[in-house]
Motif scaffolding. Structure first.
Motif, PDB file in Angstrom:
ATOM      1  N   ASP A  86     -54.887  14.395   9.203  1.00  0.00           N
ATOM      2  CA  ASP A  86     -54.743  13.359   8.171  1.00  0.00           C
ATOM      3  C   ASP A  86     -53.297  12.924   7.977  1.00  0.00           C
ATOM      4  OD1 ASP A  86     -54.090  15.804   7.197  1.00  0.00           O
ATOM      5  OD2 ASP A  86     -54.990  15.543   5.226  1.00  0.00           O
ATOM      6  N   ASP A 160     -59.523  12.761  11.172  1.00  0.00           N
ATOM      7  CA  ASP A 160     -59.422  13.019   9.738  1.00  0.00           C
ATOM      8  C   ASP A 160     -58.639  11.870   9.093  1.00  0.00           C
ATOM      9  OD1 ASP A 160     -59.490  14.173   7.286  1.00  0.00           O
ATOM     10  OD2 ASP A 160     -58.300  15.942   7.793  1.00  0.00           O
ATOM     11  N   GLU A 161     -59.304  11.049   8.362  1.00  0.00           N
ATOM     12  CA  GLU A 161     -58.691   9.880   7.717  1.00  0.00           C
ATOM     13  C   GLU A 161     -57.850   9.076   8.726  1.00  0.00           C
ATOM     14  OE1 GLU A 161     -59.333   8.890   4.797  1.00  0.00           O
ATOM     15  OE2 GLU A 161     -60.196  10.637   3.818  1.00  0.00           O
ATOM     16  N   THR A 164     -55.975   5.667   7.430  1.00  0.00           N
ATOM     17  CA  THR A 164     -55.007   5.670   6.330  1.00  0.00           C
ATOM     18  C   THR A 164     -53.640   5.240   6.835  1.00  0.00           C
ATOM     19  OG1 THR A 164     -56.200   7.530   5.420  1.00  0.00           O
ATOM     20  CG2 THR A 164     -54.047   7.092   4.473  1.00  0.00           C
ATOM     21  N   SER A 191     -63.966  11.421   9.481  1.00  0.00           N
ATOM     22  CA  SER A 191     -63.875  11.686   8.048  1.00  0.00           C
ATOM     23  C   SER A 191     -63.021  10.598   7.432  1.00  0.00           C
ATOM     24  CB  SER A 191     -63.217  13.054   7.842  1.00  0.00           C
ATOM     25  OG  SER A 191     -62.776  13.172   6.514  1.00  0.00           O
ATOM     26  N   SER A 192     -63.533   9.950   6.408  1.00  0.00           N
ATOM     27  CA  SER A 192     -62.769   8.864   5.803  1.00  0.00           C
ATOM     28  C   SER A 192     -63.279   8.584   4.396  1.00  0.00           C
ATOM     29  CB  SER A 192     -62.894   7.601   6.662  1.00  0.00           C
ATOM     30  OG  SER A 192     -62.239   6.538   6.045  1.00  0.00           O
ATOM     31  N   HIS A 193     -62.374   8.088   3.550  1.00  0.00           N
ATOM     32  CA  HIS A 193     -62.802   7.628   2.229  1.00  0.00           C
ATOM     33  C   HIS A 193     -63.082   6.121   2.244  1.00  0.00           C
ATOM     34  CE1 HIS A 193     -62.260  11.416   0.247  1.00  0.00           C
ATOM     35  NE2 HIS A 193     -61.012  11.519   0.653  1.00  0.00           N
ATOM     36  N   GLN A 194     -62.822   5.503   3.407  1.00  0.00           N
ATOM     37  CA  GLN A 194     -63.098   4.060   3.515  1.00  0.00           C
ATOM     38  C   GLN A 194     -64.572   3.895   3.904  1.00  0.00           C
ATOM     39  OE1 GLN A 194     -60.236   1.929   5.818  1.00  0.00           O
ATOM     40  NE2 GLN A 194     -58.511   2.959   4.855  1.00  0.00           N
ATOM     41  N   SER A 197     -65.863   1.242   6.430  1.00  0.00           N
ATOM     42  CA  SER A 197     -65.575   1.540   7.840  1.00  0.00           C
ATOM     43  C   SER A 197     -66.561   2.570   8.373  1.00  0.00           C
ATOM     44  CB  SER A 197     -64.156   2.087   7.997  1.00  0.00           C
ATOM     45  OG  SER A 197     -63.230   1.094   7.702  1.00  0.00           O
TER      46      SER A 197
END
Lengths: 251, 546
Positions: A86, A160-161, A164, A191-194, A197
């Motif tokens: 990340d 991982d992200e 970002t 893995s993402s918080h978006q 996407s």
């Protein structure tokens, strides 16, 4: 090639100071499949990816990558894996191009020079090829880590992200690159918080809450559970402990 | 000072104590704090007692030379710092808050200067004690030496403010000042001063490092005229002299502080640049420190090591480390020269025995350089997680990571041993010095191996003054003692076998001792390499990043 999954995780358990961050997690990712790994902060996503990458020692469980057992054959397993952390930290003293050459030799890539040039172009790093690692911005470091991951032609990609810090053009190229990698047969864990996407790229979703699986299924199954709402609302409800939606998702 | 800034200073101090306590979670942590603090206190107590017993025997002329050299070196170092970092340094967490806060620039200056003085206080007291023990009356010299050290951040700040206006003639002039040379000059003055503190007679007697001629030069005497109160105060022999000169020193400190906070300069632009640069350096120090903490020049990109070992994971790690060292070449050379210069000077002046002096350069030089040239796993703490994901076995990765630094250190120390041998005994005895010099390579490999393996078992990031620094100091001391014990295990059988051969068989025991030492070093190195690989495998980076 046999039908065995590219990545198989069985009962992965890992804690910090007596508190379990990942608790008996099991899942598989097939060749050419993108698995979206979701969860709120502290759910255990990064711990899961770092354990699979061989960075964190597992407390319990097994990980098989492209047929290699991570515990008994760590070098073979790692040679088939690309991990993008990340917060990638390039070497201060090496240039962008040298990072690529370094990775090429580390993973014994034969056409490293040509492939490096191509990937630097794809990730818009050509103009930065002689820039030192210490002078790269957050977004540039992210792009370099992605380019290094793609260079090694991995069987399994752990991201991982990865989006970002990227600008909109960078996000678009990275998304296209992830889709292309999957199309070429690479198994991707993203893995993402978006969420948009993830929704656009993932074939299946795995949602974690406090180190445990709260949802695992295809995007179609997730959409069926979403009902009228969008993915974000459903995700928030699914990870809101004690809510009706969360119980329904887990069921 | 603005009440909001006073409150911030108080809260930060409280936060430091709270953070330090929070780090001591287990009885072992408490033990390490007690050990670190105990060793520091024992050292200070030994210095105080030594100063009280030995101070009076010092000759006043030599003491004035040491005092002048010390004051001049601190002054030059402060000036170099002031010229290099213009404006005001604000830590990242304070930068935006303070520059946008409704407080005057003078208040910000007062706040920063007070913080800087408070941070300097422990080292000022320590320097005062160390220097004081070689002054005629240590009790008078301690506070005066401390006052000069406390003046150094004010001096540096004053100069940096005068040079802060971007685009001004002064700022352009400052950019052309070779601050690196200033630091080298300060080090050249400090080395004989340190030797003068360790052995006062060496200061005036040594023909190798004669500082007294330089300090007596008319030009130097004129330049150093403002330092007179400190020199006279440090060498005061009566209470009247001490009080008079001491009052003068403290009044000058106060005046310097008052003048500095009244300098009317818009320092914001320079402050942003300086704060950004220093924050980057601080991050690099936290990540590993030493040579790799120094900023790389863009021009260094032209330097690249050859691909050792061709296309292989081990070769690529060795290449990466070699390139890192090569690109820090000027820093490596400067720091290695300074460290080895000090060690060789000490050995030449303080140890008359030819063989013992060479062994001293060998052991002390390896120890010093291994602390400076941390371009190995110890300097890459933040990246260890990434290293662990590489497709490489633990022992191979461990060996490839330490090899370039260890070989460089071994070569430099070996050269220093031979150089020292030539300085002391000329060409006679050169084969013996060369043999000892050759042993620098296995010793260096072993030392780097032990240090890295211990570091992987429990990484220590000791930054003086940071939260938890007492605890990390305790752990660092423990590591050093363990490294030393392991290296002694190699040397002791060699020395014993040498003595045995000489006494009972009548043959030359030195060669046997060297041979046994080589065998022991090789065996231990293999064991350490395996242990390092194992430690790398079980190293858990979660505590560092998570």
């Amino acid at each position: 090639m046999s039908d065995s999954p590219a990545l198989e995780v069985i009962g992965l358990t890992r804690g910090y100071g007596g508190k379990l961050a990942v608790d008996g997690l099991s899942f598989e990712v097939q060749r050419g499949e993108v698995l979206g790994l979701l969860g709120p902060n502290g759910a255990g996503k990064t711990t899961t990816l770092r354990s699979i990458a061989g960075v964190l020692p597992m407390q319990e469980g097994q990980v098989h990558i492209a047929g290699h057992d991570l515990v008994s054959d760590p070098v073979g397993a790692k040679r088939s894996t690309a991990w993008v952390p990340d917060d990638p930290r390039p070497f201060d003293a090496l240039t962008v191009n040298e990072h690529m050459l370094f990775s090429a030799r580390m993973y014994r890539i034969e056409d490293g020079v040509g492939r490096s040039r191509e990937l630097l172009e794809r990730f818009e790093l050509s103009s930065q090829r002689d820039t030192l690692g210490s002078a790269l911005s957050r977004g540039m470091r992210q792009k370099l880590a992605l380019a290094q991951a793609w260079l090694t032609r991995p069987r399994v990609m752990l991201l991982d992200e990865p989006l970002t810090g990227l600008d909109p053009r960078g996000i678009r190229s990275a998304r296209a690159a992830i889709a292309a990698a999957a199309a070429e047969g690479c198994a991707v864990v993203l893995s993402s918080h978006q969420l948009d996407s993830v929704a656009a790229l993932a074939d299946r979703l795995l949602i974690l809450q406090r180190g445990k699986e709260v949802f695992a299924g295809t995007m179609d199954e997730a959409r069926a559970l979403q009902g009228e709402g969008d993915l974000e609302e459903w995700f928030l409800a699914a990870t809101d402990e004690g809510s009706e939606a969360a119980e329904c998702t887990q069921d | 000072m603005h009440s909001g800034l006073s409150l911030l200073a108080r809260l930060r101090r409280r936060g430091w104590w709270r953070g330090s306590l929070a780090r001591a979670r287990t009885p072992r942590d408490f033990l390490l704090i007690v050990f670190g603090a105990g060793m520091a206190l024992a050292w200070v107590a030994a210095l105080v007692v030594g100063g009280m017993n030995g101070g009076a025997a010092v000759e006043i002329g030599e003491a004035r030379g040491v005092a002048m050299g010390f004051a001049l070196a601190v002054c030059v170092l402060s000036m170099a710092a002031g010229i290099t970092h213009r404006g005001v340094y604000l830590p990242p967490e304070e930068l935006e808050v303070l520059l946008s806060a409704p407080v005057s620039r003078g208040d910000i200056l007062r706040y920063r200067l007070r913080s800087a003085i408070l941070r300097t206080l422990p080292s000022a007291i320590l320097v005062g004690i160390v220097l004081g023990q070689r002054m005629p009356q240590p009790i008078y010299a301690w506070p005066i030496a401390a006052s000069w050290v406390l003046c150094s951040p004010i001096l540096a700040q004053g100069l940096s403010l005068l040079l802060a206006a971007e685009g001004s003639r002064r700022a352009r002039w400052a950019q052309r000042v070779p601050t690196g040379l200033l630091r080298v000059a300060a080090l050249l003055i400090l080395i004989p001063v340190l030797l003068g503190v360790v052995d006062p007679e060496a200061f005036s007697d040594s023909s190798v490092l004669d500082l007294s001629g330089f300090l007596n030069h008319r030009f130097v005497a004129v330049v150093a005229l403002p330092l007179t109160p400190w020199v006279r105060g440090l060498t005061a022999t009566s209470p009247g002299q001490a009080i008079g000169w001491g009052a003068c020193c403290f009044a000058l400190c106060g005046a310097l502080f008052a003048t500095t906070v009244r300098i009317k300069v818009d320092y914001r632009e320079a402050c942003l640049t300086t704060s950004r640069n220093l924050a980057k350096r601080r991050a690099r120090v936290q990540a590993g420190g030493s040579v790799s903490a120094l900023e790389l020049r863009p021009g260094s990109v032209g330097l690249r090591a050859p691909w050792w070992g061709g296309v292989s994971p081990v070769g690529s790690v060795i290449w990466m480390r070699s390139t890192e060292i090569l690109r820090h070449g000027s820093h490596v050379l400067l720091m290695a020269s300074a460290q080895l210069g000090l060690v060789v000077s000490m050995a030449v002046i303080l140890v008359p025995d030819v063989l013992a002096g060479s062994v001293m350069v060998l052991v002390l030089g390896t120890f010093q350089l291994s602390n400076v040239l941390r371009t190995d796993l110890r300097g890459d703490l933040e990246r260890l997680a990434q290293h662990k994901a590489w497709p490489l076995g633990g022992t191979s990765l461990f060996l490839a990571s330490i090899l370039p630094s260890a070989l460089l250190t071994g070569s430099l120390v070996g050269l220093a041993v031979v150089l020292r041998g030539l300085l002391v005994g000329g060409l006679t005895g050169l084969p013996v010095h060369m043999a000892i010099g050759l042993f620098a390579l296995p010793l260096s490999l072993l030392w780097f191996g032990v240090e890295n393996a211990l570091f992987l078992v429990k990484p220590v990031r000791h930054i003086p003054g940071q939260v938890g620094s007492l605890q990390s100091m305790g752990r660092l001391l423990l590591h050093s003692m363990m490294s030393l014990a392991l290296v002694l295990l190699v040397i002791l059988p060699a020395v014993l076998s040498g003595i045995f051969v000489e006494h009972y068989l009548g043959a030359d025991g030195r060669w046997i001792a060297g041979f046994v030492a080589l065998i022991m070093a090789s065996v231990f190195f293999v064991l350490v390499a395996r242990g390092g690989g194992w430690a790398l495998g079980r190293f858990d980076p979660s505590g560092l990043v998570q």
